[in-house]
Design an enzyme around this catalytic site. Structure first.
Site, PDB file in Angstrom:
ATOM      1  N   ASP A  99       0.814  -1.220   0.000  1.00  0.00           N
ATOM      2  CA  ASP A  99       0.000   0.000   0.000  1.00  0.00           C
ATOM      3  C   ASP A  99       0.846   1.267   0.000  1.00  0.00           C
ATOM      4  O   ASP A  99       2.057   1.224   0.234  1.00  0.00           O
ATOM      5  CB  ASP A  99      -0.930  -0.002   1.225  1.00  0.00           C
ATOM      6  CG  ASP A  99      -0.170  -0.130   2.549  1.00  0.00           C
ATOM      7  OD1 ASP A  99       0.876  -0.808   2.580  1.00  0.00           O
ATOM      8  OD2 ASP A  99      -0.600   0.461   3.552  1.00  0.00           O
ATOM      9  N   GLU A 164       0.501  -1.314   5.749  1.00  0.00           N
ATOM     10  CA  GLU A 164       1.604  -0.743   6.543  1.00  0.00           C
ATOM     11  C   GLU A 164       1.366   0.720   6.849  1.00  0.00           C
ATOM     12  O   GLU A 164       1.621   1.194   7.963  1.00  0.00           O
ATOM     13  CB  GLU A 164       2.941  -0.912   5.799  1.00  0.00           C
ATOM     14  CG  GLU A 164       4.176  -0.582   6.642  1.00  0.00           C
ATOM     15  CD  GLU A 164       4.567   0.891   6.668  1.00  0.00           C
ATOM     16  OE1 GLU A 164       5.330   1.284   7.559  1.00  0.00           O
ATOM     17  OE2 GLU A 164       4.089   1.674   5.814  1.00  0.00           O
ATOM     18  N   GLU A 192      12.045  -1.926   4.651  1.00  0.00           N
ATOM     19  CA  GLU A 192      12.281  -0.634   3.994  1.00  0.00           C
ATOM     20  C   GLU A 192      13.120   0.320   4.851  1.00  0.00           C
ATOM     21  O   GLU A 192      13.109   0.252   6.071  1.00  0.00           O
ATOM     22  CB  GLU A 192      10.942   0.029   3.680  1.00  0.00           C
ATOM     23  CG  GLU A 192      10.144   0.361   4.934  1.00  0.00           C
ATOM     24  CD  GLU A 192       8.824   1.042   4.630  1.00  0.00           C
ATOM     25  OE1 GLU A 192       8.798   1.957   3.806  1.00  0.00           O
ATOM     26  OE2 GLU A 192       7.818   0.640   5.235  1.00  0.00           O
ATOM     27  N   HIS A 402       5.893  10.287   1.261  1.00  0.00           N
ATOM     28  CA  HIS A 402       4.585  10.904   1.549  1.00  0.00           C
ATOM     29  C   HIS A 402       4.490  12.342   1.029  1.00  0.00           C
ATOM     30  O   HIS A 402       3.576  13.068   1.385  1.00  0.00           O
ATOM     31  CB  HIS A 402       4.267  10.888   3.062  1.00  0.00           C
ATOM     32  CG  HIS A 402       4.250   9.497   3.650  1.00  0.00           C
ATOM     33  ND1 HIS A 402       3.687   9.206   4.869  1.00  0.00           N
ATOM     34  CD2 HIS A 402       4.706   8.311   3.183  1.00  0.00           C
ATOM     35  CE1 HIS A 402       3.816   7.912   5.125  1.00  0.00           C
ATOM     36  NE2 HIS A 402       4.441   7.350   4.108  1.00  0.00           N
TER      37      HIS A 402
HETATM   38 ZN   LIG Z   1       6.897   2.614   3.608  1.00  0.00          ZN
END
Ligand SMILES: [Zn+2]
Length: 438
Positions: A99, A164, A192, A402
């Protein structure tokens, strides 16, 4: 009618031309990365079916075994396995999440699910850095290793998990405690990490744990004009001052360059509540009997939760000042054996040395290992006592997790595949070591 025919002809021609064009699109690591990026897995409605069928296709073409598990309906996770010659040895797990966070398309230079590649090689897409790059790089690295005839000693697993970005509660949290995870017998995990602006790769060995603290003081109420000791607000303000002082000492360490932001305890006030406000110029002549404050706390993994709780108990909310408190621990700081939840980055952890050497063998350099300021799914695996390093091979890259216009350069993506080839090769060939080294 004639116009209609003309439109139909035009339509058919464009379909023909388009299909010619898409057929002629080469099948390369970059175009496979772009195809994966074009699948919209952003919240609040991530598409989990399409990425899984894409990945299963890729995995089958590489001869990997595939397994899909659904702990919560509609939220599948995928496990790919490359069997080692000694499957009894603890395995290596490479994790990524399916996601991503949403994207505000109108603020982007190129549509966030177009995976547009500019002339200078920037590939723009939501998920380009976080973390679809690693999801594809794992597979490309395996492909290259296979084509060179390499075969692993240990089992190599690659997992793709949902949810996540919204806490992992229906994804990794359930997976980590499942019998399916136990069966994998994981000895070491790579999850990650984050991009590095400089030319050294960043690596993360722990994360901060969020807590919420509410403190409350009680006292006798009184007329606004009266002076008396031990009022609720007076007692609360003493605590507020003490906490502010503690916050300052922590922040000073960051300002003086003695500690990284993620290595200190941050404590920030999020609300203050006491008394009855004045209305229409009429002052409430009353000192309140209850006063409260709330704090957001982030604890680095080396912080001892017991020492911290003692400080709250004795200094910040002592019963001697008529105070009480409650803590919401939004994560653990110690595992079931009482160990702090972080991965060793010294010689006591053989995986660390192998990982470091494998990165260096590709001409890369690792920056000083860090604590991640935010949280990822890695915490669920570390809690089991399994060592985890957070690592996404992106150097000379702005940190755009983000953010608008998230992108990754094609050359950085390609170099990352080479780095994983070296890492998978080295880790999966490791013969010795005890079963679970943390
Ligand atoms: Zn991530």
């Amino acid at each position: 009618m004639a116009t209609f025919r003309l439109y139909t002809l035009f339509f058919l021609c464009s379909v023909f031309f388009f299909s010619l064009q898409s057929h002629s699109e080469e099948d390369t690591p970059i175009t496979r990365f772009q195809r994966y990026l074009r699948i919209n897995t952003a919240h609040p409605n991530p598409n989990y079916t399409a990425p899984i069928s894409f990945l299963v296709d890729q995995a089958r073409s590489l001869g990997l075994t595939t397994r899909t598990i659904e702990f919560v309906k509609g939220k599948p996770l995928l496990i790919l396995t490359w069997l080692g010659s000694n499957p009894k040895l603890p395995s290596i797990l490479f994790n990524s999440h399916l996601d991503s966070v949403p994207a505000e398309a109108d603020k982007w230079l190129h549509p966030p699910f177009s995976a547009h590649r500019t002339d200078d090689g920037r590939i723009y897409a939501r998920g380009a850095q976080d973390d679809k790059c690693i999801g594809v790089q794992y597979l490309e690295a395996i492909k290259n290793l296979k084509s060179r005839g390499f075969s692993p000693l240990r089992n190599v697993h690659v997992s793709y998990v949902p949810e996540e970005e919204i806490g992992g509660f229906d994804g990794m949290e359930m997976f980590a405690v499942s019998s399916e995870f136990k069966e994998l017998n994981v000895g070491f995990t790579i999850d990650e990490g984050q991009a590095s602006r400089g030319d050294e790769y960043r690596v993360f060995y722990g994360e901060r744990t969020p807590w919420s603290l509410d403190i409350r003081a009680e006292g006798i109420p009184g007329h606004g004009a009266k002076l008396y000791d031990n009022g609720a607000t007076e007692n609360l303000m003493k605590s507020v001052e003490l906490i502010a002082k503690f916050r300052e000492t922590q922040f000073d360490m960051v300002k003086a360059g003695k500690a990284a932001y993620s290595e200190i305890i941050s404590i920030n006030p999020v609300y203050l509540k006491a008394g009855t406000p004045s209305t229409n110029g009429f002052v409430m002549n009353m000192q309140p009997s209850v006063a409260e404050a709330g704090y957001d706390i982030r604890l680095p993994p080396m912080a001892d939760p017991d020492v911290f709780k003692k400080r709250i108990d004795e200094e910040w909310a002592p019963s001697i000042r008529n105070m009480s408190y409650s803590i919401l621990e939004r994560g653990k700081l110690k595992d079931h054996l009482g160990r702090l939840i972080m991965t060793s980055i010294d010689d006591s952890n053989p995986w660390w040395s192998i990982f470091k050497q494998a990165v260096e063998a590709t001409g890369g350099k690792l920056a000083k290992p860090e604590i991640l300021a935010s949280t990822t799914d890695a915490r669920y695996i570390r809690t089991l006592g399994v060592p985890v390093l957070g690592f996404s091979p992106m150097i000379n890259t702005p940190i755009l997790v983000h953010d608008h216009n998230e992108f990754l350069k094609d050359t950085v993506f390609m170099k990352g595949i080479e780095v994983y080839e070296s890492i998978i090769n080295a880790l999966s060939s490791f013969e010795g070591g005890s079963d679970q080294v943390n």
